[in-house]
Design a protein around this motif. Structure first.
Motif, PDB file in Angstrom:
ATOM      1  N   PHE A  81      -0.204   4.067   5.177  1.00 25.94           N
ATOM      2  CA  PHE A  81      -0.573   3.667   3.821  1.00 25.94           C
ATOM      3  C   PHE A  81      -1.082   2.227   3.786  1.00 25.94           C
ATOM      4  O   PHE A  81      -2.057   1.905   3.099  1.00 25.94           O
ATOM      5  CB  PHE A  81       0.632   3.831   2.896  1.00 25.94           C
ATOM      6  N   LEU A  82      -0.439   1.336   4.552  1.00 23.97           N
ATOM      7  CA  LEU A  82      -0.834  -0.070   4.563  1.00 23.97           C
ATOM      8  C   LEU A  82      -2.094  -0.317   5.380  1.00 23.97           C
ATOM      9  O   LEU A  82      -2.998  -1.046   4.956  1.00 23.97           O
ATOM     10  CB  LEU A  82       0.308  -0.929   5.123  1.00 23.97           C
ATOM     11  N   PHE A  83      -2.146   0.291   6.571  1.00 22.20           N
ATOM     12  CA  PHE A  83      -3.212  -0.059   7.505  1.00 22.20           C
ATOM     13  C   PHE A  83      -4.553   0.587   7.164  1.00 22.20           C
ATOM     14  O   PHE A  83      -5.593   0.058   7.558  1.00 22.20           O
ATOM     15  CB  PHE A  83      -2.797   0.313   8.931  1.00 22.20           C
ATOM     16  N   ALA A  84      -4.561   1.722   6.467  1.00 24.40           N
ATOM     17  CA  ALA A  84      -5.837   2.370   6.157  1.00 24.40           C
ATOM     18  C   ALA A  84      -6.720   1.491   5.267  1.00 24.40           C
ATOM     19  O   ALA A  84      -7.840   1.135   5.652  1.00 24.40           O
ATOM     20  CB  ALA A  84      -5.599   3.742   5.540  1.00 24.40           C
ATOM     21  N   PRO A  85      -6.267   1.097   4.066  1.00 24.77           N
ATOM     22  CA  PRO A  85      -7.120   0.207   3.261  1.00 24.77           C
ATOM     23  C   PRO A  85      -7.265  -1.172   3.884  1.00 24.77           C
ATOM     24  O   PRO A  85      -8.321  -1.808   3.752  1.00 24.77           O
ATOM     25  CB  PRO A  85      -6.385   0.139   1.913  1.00 24.77           C
ATOM     26  N   PHE A  86      -6.227  -1.649   4.584  1.00 21.28           N
ATOM     27  CA  PHE A  86      -6.311  -2.946   5.257  1.00 21.28           C
ATOM     28  C   PHE A  86      -7.382  -2.915   6.341  1.00 21.28           C
ATOM     29  O   PHE A  86      -8.191  -3.849   6.471  1.00 21.28           O
ATOM     30  CB  PHE A  86      -4.950  -3.305   5.851  1.00 21.28           C
ATOM     31  N   GLY A  87      -7.420  -1.823   7.116  1.00 23.96           N
ATOM     32  CA  GLY A  87      -8.429  -1.693   8.161  1.00 23.96           C
ATOM     33  C   GLY A  87      -9.834  -1.632   7.599  1.00 23.96           C
ATOM     34  O   GLY A  87     -10.758  -2.276   8.117  1.00 23.96           O
ATOM     35  N   GLY A  90     -12.429   7.055   1.397  1.00 30.40           N
ATOM     36  CA  GLY A  90     -11.787   7.627   2.575  1.00 30.40           C
ATOM     37  C   GLY A  90     -10.557   6.833   2.984  1.00 30.40           C
ATOM     38  O   GLY A  90      -9.542   7.405   3.385  1.00 30.40           O
ATOM     39  N   GLY A  91     -10.653   5.518   2.868  1.00 29.21           N
ATOM     40  CA  GLY A  91      -9.500   4.679   3.175  1.00 29.21           C
ATOM     41  C   GLY A  91      -8.332   4.969   2.253  1.00 29.21           C
ATOM     42  O   GLY A  91      -7.178   5.041   2.689  1.00 29.21           O
ATOM     43  N   TRP A  92      -8.622   5.177   0.970  1.00 26.06           N
ATOM     44  CA  TRP A  92      -7.545   5.456   0.030  1.00 26.06           C
ATOM     45  C   TRP A  92      -6.999   6.870   0.207  1.00 26.06           C
ATOM     46  O   TRP A  92      -5.824   7.128  -0.105  1.00 26.06           O
ATOM     47  CB  TRP A  92      -8.024   5.228  -1.397  1.00 26.06           C
ATOM     48  N   VAL A  93      -7.831   7.790   0.684  1.00 26.25           N
ATOM     49  CA  VAL A  93      -7.319   9.137   0.959  1.00 26.25           C
ATOM     50  C   VAL A  93      -6.309   9.098   2.102  1.00 26.25           C
ATOM     51  O   VAL A  93      -5.220   9.685   2.017  1.00 26.25           O
ATOM     52  CB  VAL A  93      -8.474  10.102   1.297  1.00 26.25           C
ATOM     53  N   ILE A  94      -6.666   8.394   3.187  1.00 26.30           N
ATOM     54  CA  ILE A  94      -5.730   8.262   4.302  1.00 26.30           C
ATOM     55  C   ILE A  94      -4.485   7.507   3.850  1.00 26.30           C
ATOM     56  O   ILE A  94      -3.354   7.832   4.252  1.00 26.30           O
ATOM     57  CB  ILE A  94      -6.397   7.535   5.480  1.00 26.30           C
ATOM     58  N   ALA A  95      -4.669   6.501   2.996  1.00 21.86           N
ATOM     59  CA  ALA A  95      -3.515   5.773   2.466  1.00 21.86           C
ATOM     60  C   ALA A  95      -2.645   6.680   1.598  1.00 21.86           C
ATOM     61  O   ALA A  95      -1.408   6.591   1.642  1.00 21.86           O
ATOM     62  CB  ALA A  95      -3.991   4.566   1.651  1.00 21.86           C
ATOM     63  N   ALA A  96      -3.287   7.550   0.795  1.00 16.87           N
ATOM     64  CA  ALA A  96      -2.519   8.482  -0.038  1.00 16.87           C
ATOM     65  C   ALA A  96      -1.687   9.432   0.828  1.00 16.87           C
ATOM     66  O   ALA A  96      -0.546   9.762   0.478  1.00 16.87           O
ATOM     67  CB  ALA A  96      -3.468   9.286  -0.934  1.00 16.87           C
TER      68      ALA A  96
END
Length: 416
Positions: A162-168, A264-270
């Motif tokens: 959740f943290l690293f997806a949008p951070f990345g 896509g980043g928020w989907v992986i974070a979700a």
């Protein structure tokens, strides 16, 4: 099921500072750090492929190798941790992980990409991922705390996602993919001091109770001769196939459908956020319901959610909704799977036997990532892999139903 005194050792006997809460917090931090970067590597496919003119099959192969070597290295790392303690295994794993990310940053050829993202990160994960964390929890915490701790350790990995997806994604957009990988590598070094809290003592053969003396070969023969363990291992293949394919290829799949990369980043974070709830819930539910029914339900829900996702037009809402549903079942298979291994065979060779189950998981992950890249380059579509994921989900839902949830029957030594 016999247990050694070491299996039931409370934190108070291991050092005043290593209370159960400290062990759980440090273990969860390690799970978060180790799982975060590898769950975000799918966002590097497009920028690296554009820069080096690679097809998705090149990047897919590197991450497929990572999944495979993570699985193959897991029982080896588990056996070393079972015999000599977890501390040095976790430290070496963290250093390999960081080195792999650095080499990936300087990769300019498919070979160097395979060495960094594939070999080094793969073996690094086998030494410092949540699997070793769960093993340490099983050995260091009293039985009444293990169920919730196993769920918390698994949920922590999801929180890392959740943290690293949008951070990345933010790091790539603002500083470039090269800087993002170096920052990830630096964060992996934090695992070294954190692993001090999860240090398990070595187990000399002479100190093991006679009733619990079981060799490595005997433990493997017992496990693979046990029908329920074999079914559990086979079902775990599907988990790896689905998770690895979605983690690596879903961001690119959404961009192909006109969805922004940030979404896509928020989907992986979700997925990571909702799996926190899923893993903690399953950690509690496995004390109430049979674990085999929980596993069957998880695999069936995954299959149904994939059918719904690919059968309707892809929108931002449907993508995030799919991420939420997937998250509830994402790593929720891990607490009941690891608990079943401990229930069947005890904790003496837990890291080893769970490690072999994880090999099946990662062979599935290898095929999910690799076939995803191959199929896309050949057909320009991921559709065949989505439907293969559905088939595997249904089969695993059926495979887990006959599992018998009880300790393996062992002969009792009779007095002369």
């Amino acid at each position: 099921m016999s247990t050694t005194a070491g299996d039931l050792r409370s934190a108070s006997s291991l050092g005043n500072w290593r209370t159960p809460i400290v062990i759980i917090i440090c273990g969860c931090a390690i799970a978060m750090l180790s799982f975060g970067p590898r769950s975000s590597l799918g966002f590097f496919i497009q920028p690296m492929s554009r820069e080096f003119a690679w097809g998705r099959d090149v990047f897919g192969l590197a991450l497929a190798v990572q999944n495979l070597l993570w699985g193959l290295g897991q029982p080896i790392a588990g056996a070393i941790a079972d015999r000599f303690g977890a501390l040095r295994v976790m430290c070496v794993g963290a250093l390999l992980y960081a080195a792999g990310l650095v080499l990936m940053r300087y990769a300019a050829t498919p070979l160097s990409l395979n060495l960094g993202a594939g070999v080094l990160i793969g073996f690094g994960l086998s030494g410092c991922s949540f699997n070793l964390v769960l093993s340490s929890f099983s050995k260091l915490l009293p039985p009444e705390r293990r169920g919730l701790a196993l769920g918390a350790g698994t949920a922590a990995g999801s929180f890392g996602q959740f943290l690293f997806a949008p951070f990345g994604v933010a790091m790539i957009d603002n500083f470039g993919w090269q800087t993002a990988l170096i920052v990830f590598a630096a964060l992996m070094l934090l695992i070294v001091p954190l692993s001090l809290a999860l240090s398990t003592p070595p187990v000399p053969a002479a100190s093991v109770a006679a009733s619990d003396q079981q060799s490595f070969k005997t433990a493997l023969a017992e496990a693979f001769g046990h029908r329920s363990y074999v079914l559990l291992v086979l079902g775990f293949f599907t988990c790896g196939f689905q998770l690895a394919f979605i983690t690596v290829h879903l961001p690119a799949y959404l961009v192909d459908r006109g969805i922004p990369a940030q979404t896509g980043g928020w989907v992986i974070a979700a997925i990571g956020l909702f799996n926190i709830m899923g893993s903690l819930s399953v950690g509690w539910l496995q004390n109430v319901f049979p674990k085999r029914y929980i596993l069957s339900t998880i695999y069936l829900v995954r299959a149904v959610s994939i059918i719904a996702f690919i059968s309707f037009p892809i929108t931002t809402f449907s993508a995030i909704a799919f991420g939420a549903v997937s998250g509830l079942t994402w790593l929720s298979t891990v607490p009941p799977t690891s608990a079943l291994v401990a229930l069947m065979f005890g904790t003496r060779w837990f890291a080893t036997l769970y490690g072999f189950a994880f090999v099946s998981h990662q062979v599935g992950g290898f095929l999910g990532v690799w076939l995803g890249g191959i199929v896309f380059e050949k057909f320009g579509s991921y559709t065949p892999i989505w439907w293969l994921s559905v088939l595997f989900g249904v089969l695993s839902a059926l495979i887990n139903l006959p599992i018998v949830e009880q300790p393996v029957a062992r002969p009792v030594a009779q007095p002369a």
